[in-house]
Design an enzyme around this catalytic site. Structure first.
Site, PDB file in Angstrom:
ATOM      1  N   CYS A   2      40.806  15.379 -71.241  1.00  0.00           N
ATOM      2  CA  CYS A   2      39.395  15.263 -70.903  1.00  0.00           C
ATOM      3  C   CYS A   2      38.666  14.798 -72.158  1.00  0.00           C
ATOM      4  O   CYS A   2      38.690  15.478 -73.179  1.00  0.00           O
ATOM      5  CB  CYS A   2      38.839  16.613 -70.433  1.00  0.00           C
ATOM      6  SG  CYS A   2      37.077  16.551 -70.042  1.00  0.00           S
ATOM      7  N   GLU A 105      37.479  10.014 -66.403  1.00  0.00           N
ATOM      8  CA  GLU A 105      38.776   9.524 -66.832  1.00  0.00           C
ATOM      9  C   GLU A 105      38.820   8.022 -66.577  1.00  0.00           C
ATOM     10  O   GLU A 105      37.977   7.476 -65.858  1.00  0.00           O
ATOM     11  CB  GLU A 105      39.928  10.228 -66.097  1.00  0.00           C
ATOM     12  CG  GLU A 105      40.221  11.633 -66.578  1.00  0.00           C
ATOM     13  CD  GLU A 105      40.732  11.702 -68.006  1.00  0.00           C
ATOM     14  OE1 GLU A 105      40.913  10.627 -68.646  1.00  0.00           O
ATOM     15  OE2 GLU A 105      40.947  12.815 -68.497  1.00  0.00           O
TER      16      GLU A 105
END
Length: 221
Positions: A2, A105
Protein backbone atom coordinates in the site's frame (compact mmCIF):
# COMPACT_ATOMS: atom_id res chain seq x y z
CA UNK A 1 1.56 -3.39 -0.63
CA UNK A 2 0.00 0.00 0.00
CA UNK A 3 1.71 3.16 -1.18
CA UNK A 4 -1.03 5.79 -1.42
CA UNK A 5 -4.32 6.34 0.39
CA UNK A 6 -7.33 8.65 0.75
CA UNK A 7 -8.82 9.83 4.03
CA UNK A 8 -12.16 11.64 4.14
CA UNK A 9 -13.66 10.75 7.53
CA UNK A 10 -13.86 13.77 9.90
CA UNK A 11 -11.80 13.61 13.07
CA UNK A 12 -14.83 13.60 15.36
CA UNK A 13 -16.36 10.68 13.45
CA UNK A 14 -13.09 8.74 13.72
CA UNK A 15 -12.86 9.45 17.45
CA UNK A 16 -16.43 8.25 17.93
CA UNK A 17 -15.92 5.13 15.80
CA UNK A 18 -12.95 4.01 17.90
CA UNK A 19 -14.09 5.45 21.25
CA UNK A 20 -10.76 7.29 21.25
CA UNK A 21 -9.59 10.63 22.61
CA UNK A 22 -8.47 12.78 19.65
CA UNK A 23 -5.21 14.73 19.62
CA UNK A 24 -5.21 18.42 18.73
CA UNK A 25 -2.74 18.07 15.86
CA UNK A 26 -4.39 15.49 13.62
CA UNK A 27 -3.69 15.84 9.88
CA UNK A 28 -6.29 17.78 7.87
CA UNK A 29 -9.10 15.92 6.12
CA UNK A 30 -10.24 15.27 3.50
CA UNK A 31 -7.01 14.25 1.79
CA UNK A 32 -7.50 12.29 -1.42
CA UNK A 33 -3.78 11.68 -1.98
CA UNK A 34 -2.08 10.63 1.26
CA UNK A 35 1.56 9.93 0.42
CA UNK A 36 4.40 8.34 2.39
CA UNK A 37 6.25 10.55 4.92
CA UNK A 38 3.13 12.65 5.67
CA UNK A 39 1.14 12.51 8.91
CA UNK A 40 -1.74 10.04 9.13
CA UNK A 41 -4.33 9.50 11.86
CA UNK A 42 -3.81 6.34 13.91
CA UNK A 43 -5.38 4.69 16.94
CA UNK A 44 -3.33 3.34 19.86
CA UNK A 45 -4.30 1.94 23.24
CA UNK A 46 -2.48 2.34 26.53
CA UNK A 47 -3.83 1.06 29.83
CA UNK A 48 -7.38 1.01 28.58
CA UNK A 49 -7.29 4.44 26.95
CA UNK A 50 -7.55 4.71 23.20
CA UNK A 51 -5.98 7.70 21.51
CA UNK A 52 -6.52 9.05 18.01
CA UNK A 53 -3.13 10.53 17.19
CA UNK A 54 -0.96 11.54 14.24
CA UNK A 55 2.07 9.56 13.07
CA UNK A 56 4.48 9.90 10.18
CA UNK A 57 3.75 7.25 7.57
CA UNK A 58 7.16 5.69 7.12
CA UNK A 59 8.54 3.64 10.00
CA UNK A 60 12.02 4.69 11.17
CA UNK A 61 14.05 1.94 12.90
CA UNK A 62 15.79 2.99 16.10
CA UNK A 63 19.26 2.61 14.55
CA UNK A 64 18.66 5.17 11.77
CA UNK A 65 20.69 8.30 12.50
CA UNK A 66 18.45 10.34 10.20
CA UNK A 67 15.03 9.61 8.69
CA UNK A 68 16.47 8.79 5.26
CA UNK A 69 19.31 6.62 6.56
CA UNK A 70 17.88 3.56 4.86
CA UNK A 71 14.85 2.30 2.92
CA UNK A 72 11.50 4.04 3.42
CA UNK A 73 9.52 1.46 5.41
CA UNK A 74 5.87 2.23 4.67
CA UNK A 75 4.78 -1.44 4.76
CA UNK A 76 5.68 -4.39 7.01
CA UNK A 77 5.22 -7.90 5.61
CA UNK A 78 3.06 -10.08 7.88
CA UNK A 79 5.10 -13.15 6.97
CA UNK A 80 8.35 -11.72 8.39
CA UNK A 81 7.27 -8.98 10.80
CA UNK A 82 8.04 -11.07 13.90
CA UNK A 83 11.65 -11.70 12.80
CA UNK A 84 12.70 -8.50 11.03
CA UNK A 85 14.88 -6.38 13.36
CA UNK A 86 13.10 -3.21 12.25
CA UNK A 87 9.63 -4.45 13.19
CA UNK A 88 9.78 -7.35 15.66
CA UNK A 89 9.64 -5.25 18.83
CA UNK A 90 6.82 -3.09 17.46
CA UNK A 91 4.89 -6.19 16.36
CA UNK A 92 4.89 -7.37 19.98
CA UNK A 93 4.46 -4.09 21.83
CA UNK A 94 3.41 -1.20 19.56
CA UNK A 95 0.51 -2.00 17.28
CA UNK A 96 -1.95 0.56 15.97
CA UNK A 97 -4.98 0.96 13.72
CA UNK A 98 -4.77 3.13 10.60
CA UNK A 99 -8.22 4.17 9.33
CA UNK A 100 -8.61 5.31 5.72
CA UNK A 101 -11.40 5.71 3.20
CA UNK A 102 -9.59 3.82 0.45
CA UNK A 103 -6.22 3.18 -1.12
CA UNK A 104 -4.64 3.10 -4.55
CA UNK A 105 -2.79 0.43 -6.47
CA UNK A 106 -1.42 0.36 -10.00
CA UNK A 107 -1.34 -2.08 -12.88
CA UNK A 108 0.85 -1.75 -15.95
CA UNK A 109 -0.02 -1.87 -19.62
CA UNK A 110 2.19 -3.76 -22.09
CA UNK A 111 3.96 -0.47 -22.83
CA UNK A 112 4.62 0.13 -19.10
CA UNK A 113 2.00 2.85 -18.57
CA UNK A 114 0.85 2.92 -14.93
CA UNK A 115 -2.92 2.58 -14.51
CA UNK A 116 -4.26 3.58 -11.06
CA UNK A 117 -7.12 1.83 -9.25
CA UNK A 118 -8.97 3.02 -6.15
CA UNK A 119 -9.90 0.30 -3.65
CA UNK A 120 -12.56 0.52 -0.93
CA UNK A 121 -14.69 -1.73 1.23
CA UNK A 122 -17.66 -3.15 -0.63
CA UNK A 123 -20.02 -2.08 2.17
CA UNK A 124 -18.81 1.54 2.08
CA UNK A 125 -17.42 1.48 5.63
CA UNK A 126 -13.96 2.88 6.36
CA UNK A 127 -10.99 0.57 5.93
CA UNK A 128 -9.01 -0.04 9.12
CA UNK A 129 -5.49 -1.28 8.50
CA UNK A 130 -3.28 -3.13 10.96
CA UNK A 131 -0.22 -1.02 11.72
CA UNK A 132 2.92 -0.94 13.85
CA UNK A 133 4.58 2.16 15.23
CA UNK A 134 7.76 3.47 16.80
CA UNK A 135 9.15 6.64 18.35
CA UNK A 136 12.40 7.90 16.78
CA UNK A 137 14.36 10.52 18.69
CA UNK A 138 17.70 11.00 16.95
CA UNK A 139 16.70 14.10 14.99
CA UNK A 140 16.09 17.72 15.97
CA UNK A 141 12.53 16.75 16.89
CA UNK A 142 11.21 13.32 17.96
CA UNK A 143 9.06 11.55 15.39
CA UNK A 144 6.35 8.97 15.95
CA UNK A 145 6.29 6.77 12.86
CA UNK A 146 4.20 3.89 11.53
CA UNK A 147 3.96 1.23 8.85
CA UNK A 148 1.01 -0.69 7.41
CA UNK A 149 1.06 -4.47 7.79
CA UNK A 150 0.53 -6.27 4.47
CA UNK A 151 -0.14 -9.85 3.45
CA UNK A 152 -0.67 -11.83 0.26
CA UNK A 153 -3.68 -10.67 -1.72
CA UNK A 154 -6.93 -12.60 -1.86
CA UNK A 155 -8.19 -13.67 -5.28
CA UNK A 156 -10.26 -10.52 -5.80
CA UNK A 157 -7.46 -8.13 -4.90
CA UNK A 158 -4.99 -10.25 -6.84
CA UNK A 159 -6.50 -8.91 -10.04
CA UNK A 160 -4.81 -5.60 -9.23
CA UNK A 161 -1.85 -6.44 -6.97
CA UNK A 162 -0.27 -9.52 -5.39
CA UNK A 163 -0.31 -8.00 -1.89
CA UNK A 164 -2.83 -6.10 0.22
CA UNK A 165 -3.03 -4.38 3.61
CA UNK A 166 -4.22 -6.43 6.58
CA UNK A 167 -7.77 -5.14 7.11
CA UNK A 168 -9.29 -5.44 10.57
CA UNK A 169 -12.98 -5.65 11.48
CA UNK A 170 -14.30 -3.95 14.65
CA UNK A 171 -14.22 -7.30 16.46
CA UNK A 172 -10.49 -7.51 15.74
CA UNK A 173 -9.52 -4.06 17.05
CA UNK A 174 -9.15 -4.98 20.76
CA UNK A 175 -6.88 -7.93 19.98
CA UNK A 176 -4.69 -5.97 17.59
CA UNK A 177 -4.37 -3.09 20.06
CA UNK A 178 -3.39 -5.47 22.85
CA UNK A 179 -6.57 -4.89 24.85
CA UNK A 180 -7.72 -8.50 24.54
CA UNK A 181 -4.58 -10.39 25.40
CA UNK A 182 -2.24 -12.26 23.07
CA UNK A 183 -2.87 -13.84 19.70
CA UNK A 184 -2.81 -10.85 17.33
CA UNK A 185 -0.69 -12.81 14.84
CA UNK A 186 -3.77 -14.76 13.73
CA UNK A 187 -5.29 -11.52 12.41
CA UNK A 188 -2.57 -11.05 9.78
CA UNK A 189 -4.45 -12.68 6.93
CA UNK A 190 -6.09 -11.50 3.73
CA UNK A 191 -9.57 -10.00 3.89
CA UNK A 192 -12.45 -12.27 2.84
CA UNK A 193 -13.24 -12.51 -0.84
CA UNK A 194 -15.57 -9.75 -2.05
CA UNK A 195 -14.78 -7.57 0.99
CA UNK A 196 -13.21 -5.01 -1.35
CA UNK A 197 -14.23 -3.38 -4.61
CA UNK A 198 -12.11 -1.28 -6.96
CA UNK A 199 -12.39 0.94 -10.01
CA UNK A 200 -10.07 2.72 -12.39
CA UNK A 201 -9.29 6.35 -11.63
CA UNK A 202 -7.60 9.16 -13.51
CA UNK A 203 -3.80 8.89 -13.93
CA UNK A 204 -3.62 12.35 -12.37
CA UNK A 205 -3.14 10.54 -9.05
CA UNK A 206 0.20 9.27 -10.34
CA UNK A 207 1.54 12.65 -9.17
CA UNK A 208 1.99 13.02 -5.44
CA UNK A 209 1.04 16.68 -5.84
CA UNK A 210 -2.44 15.95 -7.18
CA UNK A 211 -5.38 16.85 -4.90
CA UNK A 212 -9.16 16.85 -4.77
CA UNK A 213 -12.12 14.46 -4.89
CA UNK A 214 -11.79 13.91 -8.65
CA UNK A 215 -8.86 11.62 -7.88
CA UNK A 216 -11.19 8.88 -6.59
CA UNK A 217 -13.91 9.32 -9.23
CA UNK A 218 -14.41 6.29 -11.52
CA UNK A 219 -13.35 6.55 -15.15
CA UNK A 220 -14.24 4.24 -18.01
CA UNK A 221 -11.55 1.90 -19.27
Amino acid sequence: MCGRMATTLPHDAMAQMFAATPANDLPPVPNYNVCPTVQVATVTADEGLRRLRPMRWGFIPHWYKKPNDGPLLINARAETIAEKPAFRSAARERRCLIPVSGFYEWTKTPDDARLPWYITRADGAPLVFAGVWQDWDKGDEPLTTCAIVTTGANETMGQVHHRMPVILSPDDWPLWLGEAGKGAARLMVAAPENALVFHRVDPAVNSNRATGPDLIAPISH
